[in-house]
Design an enzyme around this catalytic site. Structure first.
Site, short mmCIF file in Angstrom:
data_model
loop_
_atom_site.label_atom_id
_atom_site.label_comp_id
_atom_site.label_asym_id
_atom_site.label_seq_id
_atom_site.Cartn_x
_atom_site.Cartn_y
_atom_site.Cartn_z
N HIS A 187 -32.65 29.87 -5.60
CA HIS A 187 -33.54 28.87 -6.18
C HIS A 187 -34.88 29.44 -6.60
O HIS A 187 -35.53 28.93 -7.51
CB HIS A 187 -33.71 27.69 -5.22
CG HIS A 187 -32.69 26.62 -5.50
ND1 HIS A 187 -32.05 25.93 -4.52
CD2 HIS A 187 -32.21 26.15 -6.67
CE1 HIS A 187 -31.21 25.06 -5.08
NE2 HIS A 187 -31.29 25.19 -6.37
N GLU A 219 -7.69 28.71 -22.63
CA GLU A 219 -8.11 29.88 -21.85
C GLU A 219 -6.94 30.75 -21.44
O GLU A 219 -7.10 31.66 -20.64
CB GLU A 219 -8.99 29.47 -20.67
CG GLU A 219 -8.44 28.35 -19.84
CD GLU A 219 -9.42 27.87 -18.76
OE1 GLU A 219 -10.46 28.50 -18.54
OE2 GLU A 219 -9.10 26.86 -18.11
N ASP A 250 -11.77 33.25 -19.12
CA ASP A 250 -10.37 33.42 -18.72
C ASP A 250 -9.51 33.91 -19.86
O ASP A 250 -8.58 34.68 -19.65
CB ASP A 250 -9.82 32.09 -18.17
CG ASP A 250 -10.21 31.90 -16.72
OD1 ASP A 250 -10.12 32.87 -15.94
OD2 ASP A 250 -10.65 30.79 -16.36
N CYS A 282 -16.78 27.47 -24.65
CA CYS A 282 -17.65 27.20 -23.50
C CYS A 282 -17.68 28.35 -22.50
O CYS A 282 -18.30 28.23 -21.44
CB CYS A 282 -17.25 25.89 -22.82
SG CYS A 282 -15.59 25.92 -22.14
C1 PEP Z 1 -13.79 30.09 -18.99
O1 PEP Z 1 -12.77 30.49 -18.43
O2 PEP Z 1 -14.28 30.67 -20.00
C2 PEP Z 1 -14.49 28.90 -18.51
C3 PEP Z 1 -15.48 28.35 -19.20
O3 PEP Z 1 -14.13 28.40 -17.30
P1 PEP Z 1 -14.53 29.08 -15.90
O4 PEP Z 1 -15.51 30.20 -16.20
O5 PEP Z 1 -15.10 28.01 -15.06
O6 PEP Z 1 -13.22 29.60 -15.41
MG MG Z 2 -11.78 29.23 -16.98
#
Ligand code: PEP
Ligand code: MG
Length: 559
Positions: free
Chosen positions: A188, A430, A454, A501
Protein backbone atom coordinates in the site's frame (compact mmCIF):
# COMPACT_ATOMS: atom_id res chain seq x y z
CA UNK A 1 29.24 8.14 -5.59
CA UNK A 2 27.47 4.89 -4.61
CA UNK A 3 24.72 3.34 -6.76
CA UNK A 4 22.43 0.67 -5.38
CA UNK A 5 19.50 -0.98 -7.09
CA UNK A 6 15.92 -1.49 -5.96
CA UNK A 7 12.57 -1.74 -7.69
CA UNK A 8 11.00 1.46 -8.97
CA UNK A 9 7.31 1.47 -7.97
CA UNK A 10 6.30 5.11 -8.38
CA UNK A 11 7.73 7.02 -11.33
CA UNK A 12 9.66 10.25 -10.97
CA UNK A 13 13.07 11.42 -9.86
CA UNK A 14 13.65 12.58 -6.28
CA UNK A 15 16.80 14.54 -5.37
CA UNK A 16 17.77 15.69 -1.87
CA UNK A 17 19.16 14.67 1.52
CA UNK A 18 18.20 11.21 2.69
CA UNK A 19 16.80 10.68 6.22
CA UNK A 20 15.67 7.50 7.91
CA UNK A 21 12.20 7.18 9.37
CA UNK A 22 12.55 6.85 13.14
CA UNK A 23 9.99 4.50 14.60
CA UNK A 24 9.34 4.79 18.32
CA UNK A 25 9.90 1.35 19.82
CA UNK A 26 6.90 -0.31 21.39
CA UNK A 27 7.92 -2.60 24.24
CA UNK A 28 5.59 -5.53 24.59
CA UNK A 29 5.39 -7.14 28.01
CA UNK A 30 4.01 -10.65 28.27
CA UNK A 31 1.92 -11.96 31.18
CA UNK A 32 0.14 -15.30 31.25
CA UNK A 33 -1.87 -14.72 34.44
CA UNK A 34 -3.49 -11.39 33.63
CA UNK A 35 -6.99 -10.41 34.74
CA UNK A 36 -9.12 -11.29 31.65
CA UNK A 37 -11.83 -8.66 32.17
CA UNK A 38 -9.39 -5.81 32.85
CA UNK A 39 -7.24 -6.78 29.84
CA UNK A 40 -10.27 -7.13 27.59
CA UNK A 41 -11.40 -3.64 28.62
CA UNK A 42 -7.87 -2.31 27.86
CA UNK A 43 -7.98 -3.94 24.43
CA UNK A 44 -11.41 -2.49 23.66
CA UNK A 45 -10.22 0.98 24.73
CA UNK A 46 -7.12 0.76 22.51
CA UNK A 47 -9.17 -0.59 19.63
CA UNK A 48 -11.58 2.35 19.88
CA UNK A 49 -8.67 4.82 19.99
CA UNK A 50 -7.12 3.18 16.91
CA UNK A 51 -10.43 3.35 15.02
CA UNK A 52 -10.76 7.06 15.85
CA UNK A 53 -7.19 7.80 14.75
CA UNK A 54 -7.77 5.92 11.49
CA UNK A 55 -10.88 8.02 10.84
CA UNK A 56 -8.79 11.19 11.20
CA UNK A 57 -6.06 9.71 8.97
CA UNK A 58 -8.66 8.88 6.31
CA UNK A 59 -9.61 12.55 6.20
CA UNK A 60 -5.94 13.66 5.92
CA UNK A 61 -5.39 11.12 3.15
CA UNK A 62 -8.52 12.28 1.33
CA UNK A 63 -7.23 15.85 1.33
CA UNK A 64 -3.66 14.84 0.28
CA UNK A 65 -4.17 11.95 -2.09
CA UNK A 66 -7.88 11.59 -2.81
CA UNK A 67 -10.60 9.05 -2.13
CA UNK A 68 -8.52 6.01 -2.99
CA UNK A 69 -5.98 6.76 -0.27
CA UNK A 70 -8.77 7.54 2.20
CA UNK A 71 -10.33 4.18 1.45
CA UNK A 72 -7.13 2.52 2.59
CA UNK A 73 -7.60 3.86 6.10
CA UNK A 74 -11.29 3.07 6.05
CA UNK A 75 -10.24 -0.50 5.20
CA UNK A 76 -7.82 -0.37 8.13
CA UNK A 77 -10.70 0.75 10.33
CA UNK A 78 -12.62 -2.32 9.22
CA UNK A 79 -9.59 -4.53 9.96
CA UNK A 80 -9.30 -3.02 13.45
CA UNK A 81 -12.88 -4.03 14.20
CA UNK A 82 -12.84 -7.25 12.19
CA UNK A 83 -14.70 -9.94 14.10
CA UNK A 84 -12.24 -12.76 13.33
CA UNK A 85 -9.38 -10.58 14.56
CA UNK A 86 -11.27 -9.53 17.67
CA UNK A 87 -12.29 -13.10 18.46
CA UNK A 88 -8.67 -14.26 18.11
CA UNK A 89 -7.55 -11.59 20.63
CA UNK A 90 -10.45 -12.47 22.94
CA UNK A 91 -9.55 -16.17 22.87
CA UNK A 92 -6.04 -15.33 24.08
CA UNK A 93 -7.16 -12.79 26.70
CA UNK A 94 -10.14 -14.68 28.10
CA UNK A 95 -9.03 -18.22 27.28
CA UNK A 96 -5.31 -18.08 28.07
CA UNK A 97 -5.20 -15.07 30.41
CA UNK A 98 -2.67 -13.28 28.23
CA UNK A 99 -2.29 -9.53 28.72
CA UNK A 100 -3.76 -7.37 25.94
CA UNK A 101 -0.38 -6.40 24.37
CA UNK A 102 0.79 -10.00 24.02
CA UNK A 103 -2.61 -11.09 22.70
CA UNK A 104 -2.59 -8.37 20.01
CA UNK A 105 1.04 -9.08 19.07
CA UNK A 106 0.38 -12.84 18.75
CA UNK A 107 -2.82 -12.31 16.76
CA UNK A 108 -1.05 -9.86 14.43
CA UNK A 109 1.75 -12.34 13.80
CA UNK A 110 -0.72 -15.15 13.06
CA UNK A 111 -2.92 -13.11 10.69
CA UNK A 112 0.09 -11.58 8.91
CA UNK A 113 1.63 -15.03 8.39
CA UNK A 114 -1.68 -16.26 6.98
CA UNK A 115 -1.77 -13.44 4.39
CA UNK A 116 1.94 -13.78 3.60
CA UNK A 117 1.44 -17.49 2.81
CA UNK A 118 -1.19 -16.79 0.14
CA UNK A 119 -0.25 -17.28 -3.51
CA UNK A 120 -1.50 -13.95 -4.70
CA UNK A 121 0.83 -10.92 -4.48
CA UNK A 122 -2.06 -8.58 -3.65
CA UNK A 123 -3.14 -10.70 -0.69
CA UNK A 124 0.48 -11.15 0.46
CA UNK A 125 0.82 -7.39 0.64
CA UNK A 126 -2.14 -7.30 3.06
CA UNK A 127 0.15 -8.80 5.72
CA UNK A 128 1.69 -5.33 6.07
CA UNK A 129 -1.77 -3.85 6.68
CA UNK A 130 -2.52 -6.25 9.54
CA UNK A 131 0.84 -5.43 11.13
CA UNK A 132 0.20 -1.72 10.69
CA UNK A 133 -3.25 -1.82 12.29
CA UNK A 134 -1.93 -3.98 15.13
CA UNK A 135 1.01 -1.62 15.78
CA UNK A 136 -1.50 1.21 16.12
CA UNK A 137 -3.51 -0.74 18.70
CA UNK A 138 -0.26 -1.63 20.50
CA UNK A 139 0.83 2.02 20.57
CA UNK A 140 -2.52 2.94 22.11
CA UNK A 141 -2.07 0.15 24.69
CA UNK A 142 1.47 1.14 25.63
CA UNK A 143 1.20 4.90 25.20
CA UNK A 144 4.00 5.00 22.58
CA UNK A 145 4.31 8.04 20.27
CA UNK A 146 4.20 7.87 16.43
CA UNK A 147 7.45 7.95 14.44
CA UNK A 148 8.77 10.58 12.02
CA UNK A 149 11.90 11.93 10.32
CA UNK A 150 14.43 14.32 11.79
CA UNK A 151 15.18 16.42 8.69
CA UNK A 152 15.62 20.21 8.61
CA UNK A 153 13.78 20.55 5.27
CA UNK A 154 12.42 18.55 2.32
CA UNK A 155 14.02 15.09 2.23
CA UNK A 156 14.04 11.62 0.74
CA UNK A 157 12.55 9.29 3.35
CA UNK A 158 14.35 5.98 3.88
CA UNK A 159 13.06 3.06 5.96
CA UNK A 160 13.24 -0.70 6.27
CA UNK A 161 9.58 -0.63 5.30
CA UNK A 162 6.88 2.00 5.66
CA UNK A 163 3.33 1.34 6.73
CA UNK A 164 0.62 3.26 4.86
CA UNK A 165 -0.34 5.16 8.00
CA UNK A 166 3.28 6.23 8.50
CA UNK A 167 3.46 7.31 4.86
CA UNK A 168 0.36 9.47 4.96
CA UNK A 169 1.23 11.08 8.30
CA UNK A 170 4.42 12.57 6.88
CA UNK A 171 4.13 16.14 5.66
CA UNK A 172 3.71 15.64 1.91
CA UNK A 173 5.29 19.00 1.08
CA UNK A 174 8.52 17.84 2.72
CA UNK A 175 8.84 14.42 1.01
CA UNK A 176 10.97 14.23 -2.12
CA UNK A 177 10.67 10.46 -2.41
CA UNK A 178 10.54 7.13 -0.57
CA UNK A 179 13.17 4.44 -0.55
CA UNK A 180 12.70 1.24 1.42
CA UNK A 181 14.75 -1.91 2.04
CA UNK A 182 11.64 -4.14 1.89
CA UNK A 183 8.24 -3.74 0.24
CA UNK A 184 6.70 -4.68 -3.08
CA UNK A 185 5.01 -2.92 -6.00
CA UNK A 186 1.59 -3.87 -4.66
CA UNK A 187 2.26 -2.82 -1.06
CA UNK A 188 0.00 0.00 0.00
CA UNK A 189 2.93 2.36 0.50
CA UNK A 190 3.77 1.92 -3.18
CA UNK A 191 0.12 2.47 -4.08
CA UNK A 192 -0.03 5.59 -1.91
CA UNK A 193 3.21 6.95 -3.35
CA UNK A 194 1.78 6.52 -6.84
CA UNK A 195 -1.49 8.27 -5.95
CA UNK A 196 0.41 11.11 -4.26
CA UNK A 197 2.73 11.33 -7.27
CA UNK A 198 5.84 10.88 -5.10
CA UNK A 199 8.78 8.88 -6.56
CA UNK A 200 9.43 5.61 -4.72
CA UNK A 201 11.91 2.74 -4.85
CA UNK A 202 11.40 -0.41 -2.78
CA UNK A 203 13.28 -3.66 -2.22
CA UNK A 204 16.77 -2.14 -1.92
CA UNK A 205 17.58 -4.65 0.82
CA UNK A 206 20.71 -4.42 2.98
CA UNK A 207 22.33 -1.98 0.51
CA UNK A 208 20.28 0.78 2.16
CA UNK A 209 22.75 1.61 4.96
CA UNK A 210 22.21 3.75 8.09
CA UNK A 211 25.42 5.68 7.29
CA UNK A 212 23.60 7.28 4.32
CA UNK A 213 21.66 9.41 6.84
CA UNK A 214 21.79 13.11 5.88
CA UNK A 215 23.77 12.52 2.66
CA UNK A 216 22.63 13.77 -0.76
CA UNK A 217 20.85 11.11 -2.79
CA UNK A 218 18.88 10.62 -5.99
CA UNK A 219 16.18 8.03 -6.47
CA UNK A 220 14.72 7.08 -9.83
CA UNK A 221 11.23 5.66 -9.39
CA UNK A 222 11.25 4.28 -12.94
CA UNK A 223 14.53 2.38 -13.04
CA UNK A 224 14.78 1.68 -9.29
CA UNK A 225 18.27 3.25 -9.05
CA UNK A 226 19.33 4.88 -5.77
CA UNK A 227 22.45 7.06 -6.01
CA UNK A 228 24.23 8.35 -2.90
CA UNK A 229 26.63 11.36 -3.17
CA UNK A 230 26.02 11.81 -6.93
CA UNK A 231 28.78 13.48 -8.95
CA UNK A 232 27.97 16.74 -10.78
CA UNK A 233 27.39 15.10 -14.14
CA UNK A 234 24.96 12.51 -12.72
CA UNK A 235 23.11 15.17 -10.80
CA UNK A 236 22.70 17.36 -13.90
CA UNK A 237 21.51 14.37 -15.95
CA UNK A 238 18.95 13.34 -13.34
CA UNK A 239 17.71 16.91 -12.87
CA UNK A 240 17.03 17.04 -16.60
CA UNK A 241 15.18 13.73 -16.41
CA UNK A 242 13.09 15.06 -13.53
CA UNK A 243 12.12 18.13 -15.57
CA UNK A 244 11.09 15.96 -18.56
CA UNK A 245 8.99 13.71 -16.37
CA UNK A 246 7.23 16.64 -14.75
CA UNK A 247 6.46 18.02 -18.21
CA UNK A 248 5.02 14.63 -19.26
CA UNK A 249 2.98 14.48 -16.05
CA UNK A 250 1.46 17.89 -16.78
CA UNK A 251 0.66 16.78 -20.34
CA UNK A 252 -1.06 13.61 -19.07
CA UNK A 253 -3.12 15.58 -16.55
CA UNK A 254 -4.30 17.83 -19.37
CA UNK A 255 -5.66 14.75 -21.18
CA UNK A 256 -8.29 14.09 -18.52
CA UNK A 257 -11.74 14.47 -20.03
CA UNK A 258 -10.34 14.22 -23.58
CA UNK A 259 -11.34 11.58 -26.14
CA UNK A 260 -9.30 8.49 -27.05
CA UNK A 261 -9.14 9.49 -30.69
CA UNK A 262 -6.39 9.07 -33.27
CA UNK A 263 -5.23 11.89 -35.54
CA UNK A 264 -7.42 10.48 -38.29
CA UNK A 265 -10.51 10.25 -36.10
CA UNK A 266 -10.55 6.55 -35.02
CA UNK A 267 -11.68 5.99 -31.45
CA UNK A 268 -11.01 3.19 -28.99
CA UNK A 269 -12.53 2.70 -25.54
CA UNK A 270 -10.00 2.72 -22.69
CA UNK A 271 -11.32 0.80 -19.69
CA UNK A 272 -9.66 -0.41 -16.48
CA UNK A 273 -8.81 -3.70 -14.80
CA UNK A 274 -9.72 -4.01 -11.12
CA UNK A 275 -9.54 -6.71 -8.45
CA UNK A 276 -11.86 -5.28 -5.79
CA UNK A 277 -14.52 -2.58 -5.25
CA UNK A 278 -11.78 -0.59 -3.45
CA UNK A 279 -10.04 -0.08 -6.81
CA UNK A 280 -12.90 1.95 -8.31
CA UNK A 281 -11.79 5.40 -7.04
CA UNK A 282 -8.48 4.92 -8.92
CA UNK A 283 -10.44 4.20 -12.12
CA UNK A 284 -12.47 7.38 -11.70
CA UNK A 285 -9.39 9.43 -10.79
CA UNK A 286 -7.63 8.16 -13.93
CA UNK A 287 -10.67 8.98 -16.11
CA UNK A 288 -11.15 5.34 -17.16
CA UNK A 289 -14.17 4.95 -19.46
CA UNK A 290 -15.45 1.82 -17.73
CA UNK A 291 -14.26 -1.42 -16.18
CA UNK A 292 -13.11 -3.93 -18.77
CA UNK A 293 -12.11 -6.65 -16.34
CA UNK A 294 -13.17 -7.07 -12.72
CA UNK A 295 -11.26 -10.16 -11.59
CA UNK A 296 -14.05 -11.41 -9.31
CA UNK A 297 -11.97 -14.35 -8.04
CA UNK A 298 -10.25 -11.93 -5.66
CA UNK A 299 -13.46 -11.96 -3.61
CA UNK A 300 -12.86 -15.70 -3.17
CA UNK A 301 -9.10 -15.51 -2.67
CA UNK A 302 -9.27 -13.21 0.32
CA UNK A 303 -11.85 -15.26 2.20
CA UNK A 304 -11.92 -18.27 4.51
CA UNK A 305 -14.87 -19.72 2.59
CA UNK A 306 -16.58 -19.06 -0.74
CA UNK A 307 -18.37 -15.68 -0.56
CA UNK A 308 -22.15 -16.08 -0.46
CA UNK A 309 -24.71 -14.56 -2.84
CA UNK A 310 -25.45 -11.54 -0.64
CA UNK A 311 -21.78 -10.66 -0.10
CA UNK A 312 -21.05 -10.91 -3.82
CA UNK A 313 -24.19 -8.98 -4.73
CA UNK A 314 -23.15 -6.11 -2.43
CA UNK A 315 -19.61 -6.03 -3.89
CA UNK A 316 -20.85 -5.95 -7.50
CA UNK A 317 -23.58 -3.42 -6.70
CA UNK A 318 -21.01 -1.17 -5.05
CA UNK A 319 -18.85 -1.19 -8.20
CA UNK A 320 -21.80 -0.64 -10.54
CA UNK A 321 -23.17 2.24 -8.49
CA UNK A 322 -19.76 3.89 -8.14
CA UNK A 323 -19.22 3.65 -11.91
CA UNK A 324 -22.46 5.56 -12.33
CA UNK A 325 -23.75 4.26 -15.66
CA UNK A 326 -20.35 3.45 -17.19
CA UNK A 327 -19.95 -0.12 -18.41
CA UNK A 328 -18.66 -2.69 -15.87
CA UNK A 329 -17.52 -6.08 -17.18
CA UNK A 330 -17.31 -8.61 -14.39
CA UNK A 331 -15.46 -11.80 -15.14
CA UNK A 332 -16.89 -14.87 -13.46
CA UNK A 333 -14.65 -16.58 -10.93
CA UNK A 334 -11.31 -17.58 -12.50
CA UNK A 335 -10.02 -19.81 -9.72
CA UNK A 336 -7.39 -22.42 -10.55
CA UNK A 337 -3.82 -22.41 -11.90
CA UNK A 338 -1.91 -19.82 -9.83
CA UNK A 339 -5.07 -18.58 -8.06
CA UNK A 340 -6.08 -21.24 -5.57
CA UNK A 341 -8.20 -21.46 -2.47
CA UNK A 342 -7.97 -24.24 0.10
CA UNK A 343 -11.70 -24.45 0.79
CA UNK A 344 -12.57 -25.86 -2.65
CA UNK A 345 -10.68 -29.01 -1.69
CA UNK A 346 -9.62 -29.69 -5.25
CA UNK A 347 -7.38 -32.64 -6.00
CA UNK A 348 -3.74 -31.75 -6.60
CA UNK A 349 -3.00 -31.30 -10.30
CA UNK A 350 0.29 -32.01 -12.03
CA UNK A 351 -0.25 -29.10 -14.45
CA UNK A 352 -2.69 -26.70 -12.80
CA UNK A 353 -2.48 -24.13 -15.62
CA UNK A 354 -3.88 -26.87 -17.87
CA UNK A 355 -6.31 -28.06 -15.25
CA UNK A 356 -9.69 -27.33 -13.74
CA UNK A 357 -9.63 -23.53 -13.86
CA UNK A 358 -11.96 -20.69 -14.77
CA UNK A 359 -15.13 -21.71 -16.57
CA UNK A 360 -14.15 -25.39 -16.34
CA UNK A 361 -14.31 -25.22 -12.56
CA UNK A 362 -17.61 -23.31 -12.64
CA UNK A 363 -19.17 -25.95 -14.92
CA UNK A 364 -17.86 -28.69 -12.62
CA UNK A 365 -19.34 -26.91 -9.59
CA UNK A 366 -22.71 -25.58 -10.82
CA UNK A 367 -23.92 -24.66 -7.34
CA UNK A 368 -20.95 -22.35 -6.90
CA UNK A 369 -21.53 -20.84 -10.34
CA UNK A 370 -25.25 -20.39 -9.64
CA UNK A 371 -24.47 -18.35 -6.51
CA UNK A 372 -22.24 -16.01 -8.50
CA UNK A 373 -24.64 -15.71 -11.43
CA UNK A 374 -27.56 -14.87 -9.11
CA UNK A 375 -25.44 -12.20 -7.40
CA UNK A 376 -24.39 -10.77 -10.77
CA UNK A 377 -27.86 -10.60 -12.28
CA UNK A 378 -29.27 -9.11 -9.07
CA UNK A 379 -26.56 -6.42 -9.21
CA UNK A 380 -27.36 -5.75 -12.89
CA UNK A 381 -30.30 -3.58 -11.82
CA UNK A 382 -27.85 -1.01 -10.37
CA UNK A 383 -25.76 -0.05 -13.41
CA UNK A 384 -24.46 -1.18 -16.79
CA UNK A 385 -23.25 -4.73 -16.24
CA UNK A 386 -21.72 -7.19 -18.69
CA UNK A 387 -20.62 -10.71 -17.73
CA UNK A 388 -17.49 -12.36 -19.10
CA UNK A 389 -16.43 -16.03 -18.97
CA UNK A 390 -12.73 -16.96 -18.55
CA UNK A 391 -10.74 -19.92 -19.87
CA UNK A 392 -13.03 -20.91 -22.71
CA UNK A 393 -11.82 -23.49 -25.24
CA UNK A 394 -14.96 -24.36 -27.20
CA UNK A 395 -18.56 -23.75 -28.12
CA UNK A 396 -20.24 -26.36 -25.90
CA UNK A 397 -18.77 -24.81 -22.75
CA UNK A 398 -20.26 -21.45 -23.65
CA UNK A 399 -23.64 -23.00 -24.46
CA UNK A 400 -23.68 -24.80 -21.12
CA UNK A 401 -22.75 -21.59 -19.30
CA UNK A 402 -25.49 -19.71 -21.16
CA UNK A 403 -28.04 -22.29 -19.97
CA UNK A 404 -26.94 -21.70 -16.39
CA UNK A 405 -27.21 -17.92 -16.94
CA UNK A 406 -30.72 -18.35 -18.32
CA UNK A 407 -31.68 -20.51 -15.34
CA UNK A 408 -30.40 -17.89 -12.88
CA UNK A 409 -32.35 -15.16 -14.69
CA UNK A 410 -35.52 -17.28 -14.72
CA UNK A 411 -35.19 -17.98 -10.98
CA UNK A 412 -34.75 -14.32 -10.12
CA UNK A 413 -37.66 -13.29 -12.31
CA UNK A 414 -39.87 -15.90 -10.66
CA UNK A 415 -38.86 -14.45 -7.29
CA UNK A 416 -39.83 -10.97 -8.49
CA UNK A 417 -36.27 -9.64 -8.17
CA UNK A 418 -35.52 -6.80 -10.63
CA UNK A 419 -32.72 -7.33 -13.13
CA UNK A 420 -31.46 -5.30 -16.10
CA UNK A 421 -33.24 -5.83 -19.39
CA UNK A 422 -30.04 -6.74 -21.20
CA UNK A 423 -26.82 -8.04 -19.65
CA UNK A 424 -24.31 -8.67 -22.47
CA UNK A 425 -22.40 -11.93 -22.15
CA UNK A 426 -18.85 -12.14 -23.48
CA UNK A 427 -15.92 -14.49 -23.31
CA UNK A 428 -12.24 -14.11 -22.79
CA UNK A 429 -10.09 -15.28 -25.64
CA UNK A 430 -7.09 -16.64 -23.79
CA UNK A 431 -6.54 -20.07 -25.29
CA UNK A 432 -5.39 -20.79 -28.85
CA UNK A 433 -8.47 -23.04 -29.15
CA UNK A 434 -10.81 -20.13 -28.47
CA UNK A 435 -8.91 -17.92 -30.93
CA UNK A 436 -9.05 -20.59 -33.64
CA UNK A 437 -12.76 -21.17 -32.98
CA UNK A 438 -13.55 -17.46 -32.73
CA UNK A 439 -15.74 -17.51 -35.88
CA UNK A 440 -18.07 -20.03 -34.23
CA UNK A 441 -17.78 -18.51 -30.75
CA UNK A 442 -18.68 -15.06 -32.10
CA UNK A 443 -22.12 -16.39 -32.98
CA UNK A 444 -22.69 -17.32 -29.33
CA UNK A 445 -21.75 -14.15 -27.44
CA UNK A 446 -21.94 -10.34 -27.40
CA UNK A 447 -18.22 -9.56 -27.19
CA UNK A 448 -14.68 -10.92 -26.93
CA UNK A 449 -11.89 -9.73 -24.67
CA UNK A 450 -8.42 -11.12 -25.34
CA UNK A 451 -6.54 -12.22 -22.23
CA UNK A 452 -3.07 -11.94 -23.67
CA UNK A 453 -1.35 -13.06 -20.45
CA UNK A 454 -2.78 -16.54 -20.82
CA UNK A 455 -3.02 -16.44 -24.60
CA UNK A 456 0.77 -15.95 -24.68
CA UNK A 457 1.29 -18.69 -22.09
CA UNK A 458 -0.80 -21.26 -23.95
CA UNK A 459 0.25 -20.29 -27.47
CA UNK A 460 3.97 -20.30 -26.75
CA UNK A 461 3.83 -23.18 -24.22
CA UNK A 462 5.48 -20.87 -21.68
CA UNK A 463 4.51 -20.89 -18.00
CA UNK A 464 3.65 -17.25 -17.19
CA UNK A 465 4.79 -17.82 -13.59
CA UNK A 466 8.26 -18.96 -14.58
CA UNK A 467 10.63 -15.98 -14.59
CA UNK A 468 13.45 -18.12 -15.96
CA UNK A 469 11.71 -18.39 -19.32
CA UNK A 470 12.56 -14.72 -19.89
CA UNK A 471 12.50 -13.87 -23.59
CA UNK A 472 10.66 -17.08 -24.53
CA UNK A 473 7.51 -15.61 -22.94
CA UNK A 474 7.01 -12.96 -25.63
CA UNK A 475 3.51 -11.50 -26.04
CA UNK A 476 4.77 -9.74 -29.20
CA UNK A 477 5.48 -13.12 -30.82
CA UNK A 478 3.95 -13.26 -34.33
CA UNK A 479 2.01 -16.39 -33.34
CA UNK A 480 0.17 -14.39 -30.66
CA UNK A 481 -0.34 -11.42 -32.99
CA UNK A 482 -1.72 -13.63 -35.77
CA UNK A 483 -4.24 -15.08 -33.33
CA UNK A 484 -5.25 -11.57 -32.24
CA UNK A 485 -5.80 -10.61 -35.86
CA UNK A 486 -7.89 -13.71 -36.49
CA UNK A 487 -10.01 -12.99 -33.42
CA UNK A 488 -10.51 -9.31 -34.33
CA UNK A 489 -11.50 -10.20 -37.90
CA UNK A 490 -13.92 -12.92 -36.77
CA UNK A 491 -15.48 -10.63 -34.15
CA UNK A 492 -16.04 -7.84 -36.64
CA UNK A 493 -17.37 -10.17 -39.30
CA UNK A 494 -19.99 -11.32 -36.78
CA UNK A 495 -20.75 -7.73 -35.74
CA UNK A 496 -19.49 -7.98 -32.16
CA UNK A 497 -16.79 -5.90 -30.47
CA UNK A 498 -13.38 -7.13 -29.39
CA UNK A 499 -11.09 -5.88 -26.62
CA UNK A 500 -7.76 -6.73 -25.03
CA UNK A 501 -7.48 -6.94 -21.24
CA UNK A 502 -4.12 -8.66 -20.65
CA UNK A 503 -1.02 -6.68 -19.65
CA UNK A 504 -0.25 -6.19 -23.34
CA UNK A 505 -3.14 -3.71 -23.62
CA UNK A 506 -1.06 -1.15 -21.69
CA UNK A 507 2.12 -1.78 -23.71
CA UNK A 508 2.53 1.44 -25.70
CA UNK A 509 4.69 -0.35 -28.26
CA UNK A 510 1.52 -2.22 -29.21
CA UNK A 511 -0.96 0.67 -29.40
CA UNK A 512 -0.52 1.23 -33.16
CA UNK A 513 -0.91 -2.52 -33.75
CA UNK A 514 -4.14 -2.70 -31.75
CA UNK A 515 -5.51 0.26 -33.68
CA UNK A 516 -4.46 -1.36 -36.98
CA UNK A 517 -6.32 -4.53 -35.96
CA UNK A 518 -9.41 -2.48 -35.19
CA UNK A 519 -9.46 -3.45 -31.50
CA UNK A 520 -12.47 -1.68 -29.99
CA UNK A 521 -11.53 -1.63 -26.31
CA UNK A 522 -8.32 -1.76 -24.28
CA UNK A 523 -8.57 -2.53 -20.57
CA UNK A 524 -5.55 -1.48 -18.51
CA UNK A 525 -4.49 -0.68 -14.94
CA UNK A 526 -5.83 2.77 -13.95
CA UNK A 527 -2.37 4.38 -14.03
CA UNK A 528 -2.00 3.41 -17.72
CA UNK A 529 -5.17 5.17 -18.92
CA UNK A 530 -3.66 8.59 -19.61
CA UNK A 531 -0.34 7.38 -21.14
CA UNK A 532 -2.42 5.12 -23.40
CA UNK A 533 -4.78 7.97 -24.31
CA UNK A 534 -1.71 10.02 -25.20
CA UNK A 535 -0.36 7.22 -27.42
CA UNK A 536 -3.72 6.83 -29.18
CA UNK A 537 -3.92 10.57 -29.81
CA UNK A 538 -0.41 10.55 -31.33
CA UNK A 539 -1.29 7.76 -33.79
CA UNK A 540 -2.34 8.28 -37.39
CA UNK A 541 -3.70 4.95 -38.59
CA UNK A 542 -3.64 6.12 -42.23
CA UNK A 543 0.15 5.91 -41.97
CA UNK A 544 0.63 3.07 -39.45
CA UNK A 545 -2.17 0.56 -40.17
CA UNK A 546 -1.19 -0.48 -43.75
CA UNK A 547 2.46 -0.89 -42.71
CA UNK A 548 1.59 -2.95 -39.61
CA UNK A 549 -0.93 -5.16 -41.40
CA UNK A 550 1.57 -5.86 -44.19
CA UNK A 551 4.24 -6.70 -41.58
CA UNK A 552 1.82 -9.02 -39.83
CA UNK A 553 0.82 -10.78 -43.04
CA UNK A 554 4.47 -11.33 -43.88
CA UNK A 555 5.28 -12.14 -40.23
CA UNK A 556 7.97 -9.50 -40.23
CA UNK A 557 7.11 -8.82 -36.58
CA UNK A 558 10.10 -10.08 -34.61
CA UNK A 559 10.63 -13.57 -35.96
C1 PEP B 1 -5.16 -12.75 -19.14
O1 PEP B 1 -4.96 -13.96 -19.08
O2 PEP B 1 -4.59 -12.01 -19.99
C2 PEP B 1 -6.08 -12.10 -18.21
C3 PEP B 1 -6.44 -10.83 -18.37
O3 PEP B 1 -6.52 -12.82 -17.14
P1 PEP B 1 -5.60 -13.15 -15.86
O4 PEP B 1 -4.32 -12.36 -15.99
O5 PEP B 1 -6.40 -12.78 -14.67
O6 PEP B 1 -5.38 -14.62 -16.00
MG1 MG C 1 -6.26 -15.20 -17.88
Amino acid sequence: MITVQGKGVSAGVGIGPLYFYQRAKTTITRATDADPEAEWARFKGAQTAAIEQLGALAETARADAGDEAALLFETHQMMAEDLDYEEAVEALVRGQHLNAEAAVADTAARFAAMFAAMDDAYMQARAADVRDVSRRILRALTGTAEGGIDAPGPALVAADDLAPSETVQLDKAKILGFVTAGGSASSHTAILARTMGIPAVVGVGGALKPEFEGRTAIIDGTTGAVIIDPDDETRARMEKKREEQLRLQRLLESLKGQENVTKDGRTVRIYCNIAAPEDVPAVLAADGGGIGLFRSEFLYLGAAEAPGEEEQFLAYKRVLEAMDGREVIIRTCDIGADKNVGYFDLPKEENPALGLRGLRLCLAKPALFRTQLRALYRASAYGRLAIMLPMVTGVWEVREAKKLCEAAVAELKAEGIPIAEKVPLGIMIETPAAALMSDRLAAEVDFFSCGTNDLTQYTLACDRQNNDLGRFYDPHHPAVLRLLKLVADNAHRAGIWVGVCGELAADLEMTETFLALGIDELSVPPRSVLPLRNAVRMTDTRESAPRILADLAASRHRI
